[in-house]
Design a protein around this motif. Structure first.
Motif, PDB file in Angstrom:
ATOM      1  N   GLY A   1       0.824  -1.208   0.000  1.00  0.00           N
ATOM      2  CA  GLY A   1       0.000   0.000   0.000  1.00  0.00           C
ATOM      3  C   GLY A   1       0.852   1.249   0.000  1.00  0.00           C
ATOM      4  N   MET A   2       1.980   1.212   0.741  1.00  0.00           N
ATOM      5  CA  MET A   2       2.883   2.353   0.797  1.00  0.00           C
ATOM      6  C   MET A   2       3.464   2.652  -0.578  1.00  0.00           C
ATOM      7  SD  MET A   2       6.391   2.868   2.983  1.00  0.00           S
ATOM      8  CE  MET A   2       5.600   2.743   4.583  1.00  0.00           C
ATOM      9  N   GLU A   3       3.802   1.592  -1.324  1.00  0.00           N
ATOM     10  CA  GLU A   3       4.356   1.799  -2.669  1.00  0.00           C
ATOM     11  C   GLU A   3       3.371   2.539  -3.552  1.00  0.00           C
ATOM     12  OE1 GLU A   3       5.604  -0.777  -6.609  1.00  0.00           O
ATOM     13  OE2 GLU A   3       5.604  -1.776  -4.649  1.00  0.00           O
ATOM     14  N   SER A   4       2.101   2.189  -3.451  1.00  0.00           N
ATOM     15  CA  SER A   4       1.064   2.854  -4.256  1.00  0.00           C
ATOM     16  C   SER A   4       0.983   4.337  -3.906  1.00  0.00           C
ATOM     17  CB  SER A   4      -0.280   2.161  -4.027  1.00  0.00           C
ATOM     18  OG  SER A   4      -1.302   2.833  -4.726  1.00  0.00           O
ATOM     19  N   LEU A   5       1.029   4.640  -2.606  1.00  0.00           N
ATOM     20  CA  LEU A   5       0.959   6.041  -2.178  1.00  0.00           C
ATOM     21  C   LEU A   5       2.229   6.799  -2.550  1.00  0.00           C
ATOM     22  CD1 LEU A   5      -0.623   5.500   1.349  1.00  0.00           C
ATOM     23  CD2 LEU A   5      -1.771   6.383  -0.700  1.00  0.00           C
ATOM     24  N   LEU A   6       3.379   6.087  -2.488  1.00  0.00           N
ATOM     25  CA  LEU A   6       4.656   6.728  -2.802  1.00  0.00           C
ATOM     26  C   LEU A   6       4.694   7.190  -4.259  1.00  0.00           C
ATOM     27  CD1 LEU A   6       7.431   7.439  -1.582  1.00  0.00           C
ATOM     28  CD2 LEU A   6       8.232   5.175  -2.292  1.00  0.00           C
TER      29      LEU A   6
ATOM     30  N   LYS B   1       2.389   8.411  -5.919  1.00  0.00           N
ATOM     31  CA  LYS B   1       1.564   9.605  -6.120  1.00  0.00           C
ATOM     32  C   LYS B   1       2.077  10.798  -5.317  1.00  0.00           C
ATOM     33  CE  LYS B   1      -2.388   6.468  -6.538  1.00  0.00           C
ATOM     34  NZ  LYS B   1      -3.640   6.006  -5.882  1.00  0.00           N
ATOM     35  N   ALA B   2       3.124  10.594  -4.493  1.00  0.00           N
ATOM     36  CA  ALA B   2       3.540  11.612  -3.529  1.00  0.00           C
ATOM     37  C   ALA B   2       4.040  12.887  -4.190  1.00  0.00           C
ATOM     38  CB  ALA B   2       4.604  11.036  -2.598  1.00  0.00           C
ATOM     39  N   ILE B   3       4.779  12.797  -5.303  1.00  0.00           N
ATOM     40  CA  ILE B   3       5.316  13.998  -5.952  1.00  0.00           C
ATOM     41  C   ILE B   3       4.171  14.853  -6.499  1.00  0.00           C
ATOM     42  CG2 ILE B   3       6.716  14.872  -7.865  1.00  0.00           C
ATOM     43  CD1 ILE B   3       8.558  12.501  -7.529  1.00  0.00           C
ATOM     44  N   ASP B   4       3.244  14.185  -7.207  1.00  0.00           N
ATOM     45  CA  ASP B   4       2.121  14.928  -7.792  1.00  0.00           C
ATOM     46  C   ASP B   4       1.269  15.580  -6.706  1.00  0.00           C
ATOM     47  OD1 ASP B   4       2.961  14.190 -10.297  1.00  0.00           O
ATOM     48  OD2 ASP B   4       1.660  12.423 -10.396  1.00  0.00           O
ATOM     49  N   ARG B   5       1.191  14.943  -5.558  1.00  0.00           N
ATOM     50  CA  ARG B   5       0.367  15.474  -4.465  1.00  0.00           C
ATOM     51  C   ARG B   5       1.136  16.454  -3.571  1.00  0.00           C
ATOM     52  NH1 ARG B   5      -2.778   9.924  -2.463  1.00  0.00           N
ATOM     53  NH2 ARG B   5      -4.148   9.728  -4.285  1.00  0.00           N
ATOM     54  N   ASN B   6       2.390  16.724  -3.942  1.00  0.00           N
ATOM     55  CA  ASN B   6       3.216  17.685  -3.191  1.00  0.00           C
ATOM     56  C   ASN B   6       3.353  17.276  -1.718  1.00  0.00           C
ATOM     57  OD1 ASN B   6       4.843  19.970  -3.196  1.00  0.00           O
ATOM     58  ND2 ASN B   6       3.187  21.288  -2.462  1.00  0.00           N
ATOM     59  N   GLU B   7       3.608  15.963  -1.492  1.00  0.00           N
ATOM     60  CA  GLU B   7       3.687  15.449  -0.125  1.00  0.00           C
ATOM     61  C   GLU B   7       5.109  15.458   0.426  1.00  0.00           C
ATOM     62  OE1 GLU B   7      -0.153  12.406  -0.353  1.00  0.00           O
ATOM     63  OE2 GLU B   7       1.870  11.588  -0.297  1.00  0.00           O
TER      64      GLU B   7
ATOM     65  N   ARG C   1      11.682  14.529   3.558  1.00  0.00           N
ATOM     66  CA  ARG C   1      10.657  14.035   4.473  1.00  0.00           C
ATOM     67  C   ARG C   1       9.377  13.816   3.673  1.00  0.00           C
ATOM     68  NH1 ARG C   1      14.651  13.513   6.844  1.00  0.00           N
ATOM     69  NH2 ARG C   1      15.202  14.187   8.971  1.00  0.00           N
ATOM     70  N   TRP C   2       8.572  12.840   4.159  1.00  0.00           N
ATOM     71  CA  TRP C   2       7.305  12.543   3.459  1.00  0.00           C
ATOM     72  C   TRP C   2       6.177  12.556   4.475  1.00  0.00           C
ATOM     73  CZ3 TRP C   2       5.568   7.030   1.717  1.00  0.00           C
ATOM     74  CH2 TRP C   2       4.338   7.114   1.035  1.00  0.00           C
ATOM     75  N   HIS C   3       5.200  13.428   4.203  1.00  0.00           N
ATOM     76  CA  HIS C   3       4.000  13.456   5.048  1.00  0.00           C
ATOM     77  C   HIS C   3       2.810  13.087   4.171  1.00  0.00           C
ATOM     78  CE1 HIS C   3       0.503  15.046   7.217  1.00  0.00           C
ATOM     79  NE2 HIS C   3       1.218  14.770   8.311  1.00  0.00           N
ATOM     80  N   ASN C   4       2.187  11.956   4.547  1.00  0.00           N
ATOM     81  CA  ASN C   4       1.047  11.460   3.785  1.00  0.00           C
ATOM     82  C   ASN C   4      -0.216  11.572   4.639  1.00  0.00           C
ATOM     83  OD1 ASN C   4      -0.731   8.731   3.266  1.00  0.00           O
ATOM     84  ND2 ASN C   4       0.035   9.603   1.350  1.00  0.00           N
ATOM     85  N   GLU C   5      -1.292  11.965   3.991  1.00  0.00           N
ATOM     86  CA  GLU C   5      -2.551  12.149   4.720  1.00  0.00           C
ATOM     87  C   GLU C   5      -2.981  10.890   5.451  1.00  0.00           C
ATOM     88  OE1 GLU C   5      -6.511  13.323   2.970  1.00  0.00           O
ATOM     89  OE2 GLU C   5      -5.311  15.079   2.424  1.00  0.00           O
ATOM     90  N   LYS C   6      -2.753   9.739   4.815  1.00  0.00           N
ATOM     91  CA  LYS C   6      -3.194   8.463   5.373  1.00  0.00           C
ATOM     92  C   LYS C   6      -2.174   7.894   6.359  1.00  0.00           C
ATOM     93  CE  LYS C   6      -4.738   3.850   3.922  1.00  0.00           C
ATOM     94  NZ  LYS C   6      -4.989   2.965   2.760  1.00  0.00           N
ATOM     95  N   LEU C   7      -0.885   8.002   6.000  1.00  0.00           N
ATOM     96  CA  LEU C   7       0.165   7.366   6.806  1.00  0.00           C
ATOM     97  C   LEU C   7       0.779   8.296   7.835  1.00  0.00           C
ATOM     98  CD1 LEU C   7       2.082   5.481   3.951  1.00  0.00           C
ATOM     99  CD2 LEU C   7       0.301   4.558   5.464  1.00  0.00           C
ATOM    100  N   GLY C   8       0.537   9.618   7.682  1.00  0.00           N
ATOM    101  CA  GLY C   8       1.202  10.569   8.557  1.00  0.00           C
ATOM    102  C   GLY C   8       2.636  10.787   8.113  1.00  0.00           C
ATOM    103  N   MET C   9       3.523  11.178   9.044  1.00  0.00           N
ATOM    104  CA  MET C   9       4.936  11.394   8.719  1.00  0.00           C
ATOM    105  C   MET C   9       5.625  10.031   8.597  1.00  0.00           C
ATOM    106  SD  MET C   9       7.200  13.645   7.974  1.00  0.00           S
ATOM    107  CE  MET C   9       6.699  15.246   8.640  1.00  0.00           C
TER     108      MET C   9
ATOM    109  N   ILE D   1      12.150  10.866  -7.494  1.00  0.00           N
ATOM    110  CA  ILE D   1      12.183  11.524  -6.184  1.00  0.00           C
ATOM    111  C   ILE D   1      13.494  12.279  -6.020  1.00  0.00           C
ATOM    112  CG2 ILE D   1      12.287  11.113  -3.692  1.00  0.00           C
ATOM    113  CD1 ILE D   1      10.324   8.786  -4.120  1.00  0.00           C
ATOM    114  N   GLY D   2      14.602  11.638  -6.385  1.00  0.00           N
ATOM    115  CA  GLY D   2      15.908  12.289  -6.284  1.00  0.00           C
ATOM    116  C   GLY D   2      15.998  13.545  -7.139  1.00  0.00           C
ATOM    117  N   GLU D   3      15.398  13.476  -8.330  1.00  0.00           N
ATOM    118  CA  GLU D   3      15.393  14.653  -9.204  1.00  0.00           C
ATOM    119  C   GLU D   3      14.601  15.804  -8.557  1.00  0.00           C
ATOM    120  OE1 GLU D   3      13.963  15.800 -13.736  1.00  0.00           O
ATOM    121  OE2 GLU D   3      14.496  13.715 -13.253  1.00  0.00           O
TER     122      GLU D   3
END
Length: 812
Positions: free
Chosen positions: A559-564, A566-572, A596-604, A623-625
């Motif tokens: 599940g984390m991979e799926s959210l990861l 989308k993280a750039i597009d969601r500005n997380e 750092r990554w803050h996700n609405e579902k997973l938190g920090m 992500i590195g870019e």
């Protein structure tokens, strides 16, 4: 005429004369139930048998006649009918030795309704009647001719048939009179006639021919024959041709040439390219041809009289005896076996055995042996390749699944436990990508060798694929497995020497146990894999037993991979910054950008959780870019806000480092941001630079952009001094693992001091990470470390908080 007085002999005198008759004599009584007992034995019989008279009188004929021979001779009805018999037998002496004898048997019916059998015999071990031997040999050869299931034929010098065996009539559908009026050319298929004529002339020139050809039978059907033909040589002159042909139209198996007659058929035997042998009824060699001598490495004299079974490999002895015994019932037989030659090398044979019939009795066995060693070895090689890994020579995944199924069956049957260790090398991809596949292969071989040395009799080692290995340990309990895996970890974490470099490839090991974790192959493998995956998530270089809670965590990673993704597009994502302080001026020297990554579902989400997942999935590249873009943007923003200019450092992953467009990507980002390239620093790790030639090219290209280069975590990897001299490095970052204990650990103090001195000698500045106490600051400052970074100054801060920190620092 004088008369003579005749005096009769008394019973004692009769017994004395009986006792001194030079021929061994045994007297047996035929009992009413058909059994026989020995009731008398003369002195010669006692000497011959090795038993005392009293011992003989307590025995039966079956006790002293070889069992195989007794089964053939024990025909009371025949004896009752003929009253007397002459036969050959084998007597077993008291010491177990077997002696061939010629026996005269006479049945005597006494007046008192008792039936007596007088057995007189003589040892024929060393004597044979020459005429009988010749007649027997001729009958043996005739039986070879008559009973052979293959075609045997004779041609004169013109190619006319002069003799054929019954099999020829059966296979070719001609009767003998029809064939004996034909030339061989009458039945050869037109396609093969020209070649067959050439081969016929070759035979007339005293050469052997082995060929395949087509013939037409009596009903115009085409047959495919495998033919061996040899010249009939009498008094060194070729009188014709004798051939053996096997019908391979349907069977496809080769039968060897057989002996036909003492002189004419001898040519077939001696010139045969396959082994032709003869045995007596006890399976002892009586004849071998030259091909047999070449194949076995023994001469005929060395083999004669010895049992053939002595030369069969141990694991084939029982089956070979069973197959061989079928011929003693009068039936030809074919089978495969394996023998050892004089050099103790295995020779695989396809064997045809045929009974030798003389006057309706089996007197021996003919054998034709085709050497199939090459095809067997090829077959074994293919089988080995199918079930073994070519690189490590360990059993492979296919072998493992077969072995696991077998182990499950045994464990169910015996109510035992076993365990599966799923091993994955933590840093293999980095090593393989940076040093190249050749080094990766060497590492895998070294790992395999360590595992082989570690395994005991209960453990089987497999290469499952890639950098994955499996140990299947039978008859194990959990407490034993714990000690086992600890010892295994201790062995595998030790460095491997690759071309002068010490490389560490730690293992992550997942363990499942039968029957606690599953009773079928799929469940056990899935749980061992999940446990291994969890071991990696727990920081690698450890082992984990499967437990139910692991599965939910593994599912969570998916599940984390799926959210990861989308993280750039969601500005997380965001960057935190940790300051770097120059020791001489106490000014801000630079800052390290940390994602750092803050996700609405997973938190920090901790970088320790999502960075390995990003590396594994390849998401680390985009992500590195993003990190580089954001670090450049923020630095420009600070400069525009009036803060002093300083470099911001970002970490490159190995995937980024070896991207072919890395230099162009960073050049584009710098140009788009407007940042002076000297204020961007790129951090690489030692392990990323193990392939010094490729790394040197990449680093020089980056350096030409004007950016700074730092080597992170220095002291924990495998850089050599020669590599450091090649690389355009601005800073060496001393790993915090050395810094944290410098107050108490002499070794760490020495290591840090040495790194600082080394860097300065190479004109490289040093940055110490993990600086947390005043003791750290004082020691590092004393030893001229250029820059300090750590919680003593500040923890990593969001951009706005970092601005506030910089303002406060100026006031100090």
């Amino acid at each position: 005429m004088a008369s003579a007085n005749h005096q009769s002999f008394n019973i004692h005198e009769w017994m004395t004369m009986f006792n001194y008759i030079p021929e061994p004599i045994l007297i047996t009584e035929l009992n009413a139930d058909g059994s026989m007992t020995i009731v008398g034995a003369n002195r010669s019989a006692v000497i011959h048998s090795g038993y005392s008279r009293n011992e003989l009188l307590r025995m039966t004929p079956e006790d002293i006649i070889d069992k195989k021979v007794w089964d053939q001779l024990n025909d009371i009805d025949l004896l009752m009918d003929k009253k007397s018999l002459k036969l050959e037998s084998v007597h077993v002496q008291k010491d177990g030795s077997k002696i061939p004898v010629s026996v005269n048997v006479q049945l005597v019916e006494l007046d008192n309704n008792r039936t007596i059998i007088i057995n007189s015999y003589r040892d024929i071990s060393d004597k044979k009647d020459i005429q009988t031997l010749l007649e027997t040999t001729d009958q043996q050869l005739q039986s070879l001719f008559i009973y052979n299931p293959d075609i045997i034929f004779m041609l004169d010098q013109k190619g006319n048939f002069i003799n054929i065996n019954p099999a020829s009539e059966k296979i070719l559908k001609y009767n003998s009179n029809e064939l004996l009026q034909k030339n061989y050319t009458d039945i050869i298929h037109a396609d093969d006639l020209e070649r067959t004529n050439r081969e016929f002339n070759i035979i007339l020139n005293k050469q052997t021919v082995q060929t395949k050809l087509k013939v037409i039978d009596h009903f115009s059907q085409t047959l495919q024959l495998d033919l061996t033909a040899v010249p009939i040589i009498v008094d060194n002159e070729v009188e014709g041709v004798i051939g053996v042909a096997r019908d391979i139209t349907e069977e496809g198996k080769i039968k060897e040439k057989l002996q036909i007659s003492e002189q004419r058929y001898r040519s077939l035997l001696e010139n045969n390219i396959d082994a032709v042998l003869s045995f007596d009824l006890q399976g002892r060699f009586t004849y071998v041809n030259k091909a047999t001598e070449q194949m076995m490495g023994y001469t005929e004299d060395e083999l004669k009289g010895k049992p053939f079974i002595d030369y069969i490999v141990p694991e084939e002895k029982e089956r070979t005896i069973n197959e061989y015994n079928k011929v003693l019932n009068g039936n030809a037989n074919q089978y495969e076996t394996c023998m050892l030659n004089k050099q103790k090398v295995r020779v695989y044979l396809h064997v045809t055995i045929i009974p030798i019939m003389v006057e309706g009795d089996i007197t021996g066995v003919h054998c034709i042996g085709k050497d199939i060693t090459e095809s067997k070895q090829f077959e074994e090689k293919l089988n080995y390749m199918a079930y073994h890994d070519y690189l490590t020579q360990l059993p492979n995944q296919y072998y493992f699944h077969s072995k696991l199924n077998e182990t499950i069956k045994i464990a169910k049957q015996n109510n035992t436990q076993f365990s599966i260790f799923f091993i994955d090398l933590d840093r293999f991809k980095i090593i393989n990508d940076s040093l190249g596949h050749d080094y990766g292969d060497i590492l895998l071989k070294n790992v395999a060798n360590r595992l082989k040395s570690f395994a005991d009799d209960n453990a089987s080692i497999f290469r499952y694929g890639g950098d994955e290995f499996i140990i299947l340990a039978e008859n194990t309990k959990q407490e034993e497995v714990t000690e086992y895996v600890k010892a295994l970890m201790k062995l595998l974490v030790k460095p491997y020497e690759l071309d002068g470099m010490d490389i560490v490839a730690t293992p992550s090991i997942g363990i499942s146990m039968y029957p606690a974790d599953g009773k079928d192959q799929e469940t056990l493998m899935k749980k061992a894999d999940n446990a291994m995956y969890f071991a990696k998530r727990m920081g690698k270089s450890n082992y984990q037993f499967y437990r139910d809670s692991i599965n939910s965590k593994i599912t969570g990673n998916i599940g984390m991979e799926s959210l990861l993704r989308k993280a750039i597009d969601r500005n997380e994502f965001s960057l935190f910054y940790q300051p770097q302080i120059e020791t001489k001026t106490n000014r801000i020297y630079g800052a390290e950008a940390l994602i750092r990554w803050h996700n609405e579902k997973l938190g920090m989400v901790s970088p320790g959780e999502f960075i390995p997942l990003a590396e594994e999935t390849g998401l680390i590249v985009p992500i590195g870019e993003w990190v580089i873009k954001e670090a450049c943007r923020q630095n420009i923003a600070w400069q525009n806000a009036g803060f002093n200019c300083f470099p911001v450092s970002v970490n490159l992953s190995i995937r980024q480092f070896y991207q072919t467009d890395l230099t162009e990507t960073i050049k584009r980002i710098i140009q788009d941001s407007g940042l002076d390239p000297q204020f961007l620093e790129l951090e690489i790790t030692e392990s990323m630079a193990m392939d010094s030639e490729t790394s040197s090219v990449i680093l020089k290209d980056l350096k030409n952009l004007g950016v700074k280069i730092a080597m992170d975590d220095f002291g924990t990897g495998y850089s050599s001094l020669s590599n450091l001299k090649k690389f355009p490095i601005d800073h060496l970052k001393i790993d915090q693992s050395f810094v944290k204990d410098i107050s108490a650990d002499v070794d760490d103090r020495d290591i840090v001091a040495t790194i600082i001195m080394l860097a300065h000698n190479l004109h490289i500045k040093t940055i110490a990470e993990g600086v947390e106490t005043i003791d750290h600051v004082e020691f590092l400052t004393k030893h001229d470390c250029n820059v300090l970074q750590g919680y003593y100054f500040s923890k990593p801060l969001p951009a706005q908080d970092f601005e506030n920190w910089m303002n406060n620092w100026k006031k100090q």
